[in-house]
Design a protein around this motif. Sequence first.
Motif, PDB file in Angstrom:
ATOM      1  N   GLY A 118      41.233 -14.308   3.218  1.00 55.01           N
ATOM      2  CA  GLY A 118      39.991 -13.807   2.629  1.00 55.01           C
ATOM      3  C   GLY A 118      39.339 -12.783   3.524  1.00 55.01           C
ATOM      4  O   GLY A 118      39.937 -11.785   3.940  1.00 55.01           O
ATOM      5  N   ASN A 119      38.084 -13.050   3.886  1.00 50.80           N
ATOM      6  CA  ASN A 119      37.318 -12.109   4.689  1.00 50.80           C
ATOM      7  C   ASN A 119      37.513 -12.316   6.183  1.00 50.80           C
ATOM      8  O   ASN A 119      36.775 -11.780   6.995  1.00 50.80           O
ATOM      9  N   ASN A 137      37.710 -17.636   6.721  1.00 51.31           N
ATOM     10  CA  ASN A 137      38.244 -18.863   6.145  1.00 51.31           C
ATOM     11  C   ASN A 137      39.563 -19.239   6.840  1.00 51.31           C
ATOM     12  O   ASN A 137      40.498 -18.443   6.894  1.00 51.31           O
TER      13      ASN A 137
END
Length: 323
Positions: free
Chosen positions: A148-149, A152
């Motif tokens: 993800g960014n 996570n």
Amino acid sequence: MELASERKMSSDGAECRPVPPTSLPLQGGPAQRKKLSAPRISLSLDQSEDDLGETPDDLDINVDDLDTPDEGDYLDYTDHEMDWEDPSAANRSGARETCEPIPTCSAEEERQDGKLWRTVIIGEQEHRINMKSIEPYQKVISHGGYYGNGVNAIIVFAACFLPDSDREDYHEVMENLFLYVISTLELMVAEDYMIVYLNGATPHRRMPGLGWLKKCYQMIDRRLRKNLKSFIIVHPSWFIRTILAITRPFISTKFSNKIKYVSSLDELQELIPMEYIHIPECIIRLDEELKEAAENSKLHSFLQGPEPTAGRTEPDQAGASSS
């Protein structure tokens, strides 16, 4: 000027004792003397209690000039304390002297011994983990990077590193391993995360029991349950599918919806980045064997061709019978 001393015999005539002088010479001639009264000191051993309590008020004793015993003059009576009650205690104390000395440890051994135990806090309760007992099984949980960014986390749980259930200390090892997994999970996770459960290449004797899995789920903090976004099971077996089917009534629907089954590492790579995920060699070999078996099955079915249907054979038989 010489000091004149006077000696007198005691009245009983038993011993000759020196009598302290009663006068001291002063300057100005031998005839000039000043009379001083000296206290009477009795050295007899048979003094009465009244004599012991009489102490002159003008007796000046300099404590600094008194001789005190050295440390070597003290006697050790600890080994003979029981002699008053039991005469045979001396013999027993002599036998105890043959005990083996306490072995000494080096500084490095003491540092290693200090690392055998780890104190963790799980659910506001303090627990101790015997790290020595789970040393061969610490690879069961590892960090697989992020998705993800970039916040996570990906947590990898490899069941192939679990201990065999035929060990004598199996329950003790699993108890310490359970605390290690939960405490490590809390340290690795900061935000949302997913768990990749590598179930392949795990014999039945190493499969975790239903009670152990249930305890893990119950001990996981509410924050960890909420932040878990996906629970991916790679190479699921009928055993793990059965366990999840049995436990489904006891877990929440939200958690059940997070479970996903993946049949190969190629499918897993389509879901998450595999750059930092450590896959054991036994699972890689299993994945290649399953992939090869699937290709051989497709090739075998292609060579055999489609099977004839019953609808086409019946007319052929009817035509043959009519002719």
